[in-house]
Design a protein around this motif. Structure first.
Motif, mmCIF file in Angstrom:
data_model
loop_
_atom_site.group_PDB
_atom_site.id
_atom_site.type_symbol
_atom_site.label_atom_id
_atom_site.label_comp_id
_atom_site.label_asym_id
_atom_site.label_seq_id
_atom_site.Cartn_x
_atom_site.Cartn_y
_atom_site.Cartn_z
ATOM 1 N N SER A 1 -4.298 10.053 -3.813
ATOM 2 C CA SER A 1 -4.697 8.736 -4.324
ATOM 3 C C SER A 1 -4.059 7.677 -3.440
ATOM 4 N N LEU B 1 -3.617 -3.537 -8.482
ATOM 5 C CA LEU B 1 -3.779 -2.377 -7.610
ATOM 6 C C LEU B 1 -5.210 -1.874 -7.605
ATOM 7 N N VAL C 1 -7.203 1.586 -6.603
ATOM 8 C CA VAL C 1 -6.891 3.006 -6.402
ATOM 9 C C VAL C 1 -8.125 3.727 -5.872
ATOM 10 N N SER D 1 0.857 -1.183 0.000
ATOM 11 C CA SER D 1 0.000 0.000 0.000
ATOM 12 C C SER D 1 0.889 1.227 0.000
ATOM 13 N N TYR E 1 -3.248 3.712 -2.960
ATOM 14 C CA TYR E 1 -3.078 2.482 -3.718
ATOM 15 C C TYR E 1 -2.923 1.313 -2.762
#
Length: 147
Positions: free
Chosen positions: A112, A125, A127, A98, A114
């Motif tokens: 953002s 991933l 998002v 992460s 991830y």
């Protein structure tokens, strides 16, 4: 004697599991669909794992190509590539990773987050972004780059 042998076997087993853990370090490339059916955009992640800490940069995605200024005719835009963005809060837990990417634009900050899972040479991933219209979630699949 049996306890010592069992202890040694357990230590070897733990070392084997640590050695078999996937290595996220390297260059990863993903394709993100363009807005409103436009051309796909390439995202490149350069990641480095150091124990449970993940560092690196992200280049591409939204805002990767943008006009630097107008020329005389609108059809003749000059394009430039935006700079790589540092990732922060990076964590590695086995095959799970992460990290966060923050982008500043005109006094606004877009964050953002991830989260992903590594499987061989494929990184899936998820998002999560906060935007003007609320939170959005998307998914990307990045492949390990050989270049």
């Amino acid at each position: 004697m049996t306890k010592k042998l069992l202890f040694a076997f357990t230590i070897l087993l733990v070392v084997a599991f640590v050695a078999m853990a996937a290595d996220i370090t390297g260059k990863w490339v993903a394709e993100q669909p363009g807005r409103n059916g436009g051309p796909a955009r390439q995202i490149t992640f350069d990641l480095k794992a150091d124990g449970a800490t993940l560092t690196g940069t992200m280049t591409g995605g939204h805002g990767w190509w943008r006009p630097s200024r107008w020329r005389r005719w609108p059809s003749r835009w000059r394009w430039r590539r935006s700079a790589a963005r540092e990732i922060s809060d990076g964590k590695v837990d086995g095959n799970n990773i992460s990290f966060t990417v923050k982008v500043e634009f005109n006094g606004n900050t877009m964050v953002s987050k991830y989260e992903g899972t590594l499987s061989g040479d494929e990184l899936k991933l998820k998002v999560n972004r906060e935007g003007r219209n609320g939170a959005t979630t998307s998914e990307l699949t990045a492949k390990r780059s050989t270049t």
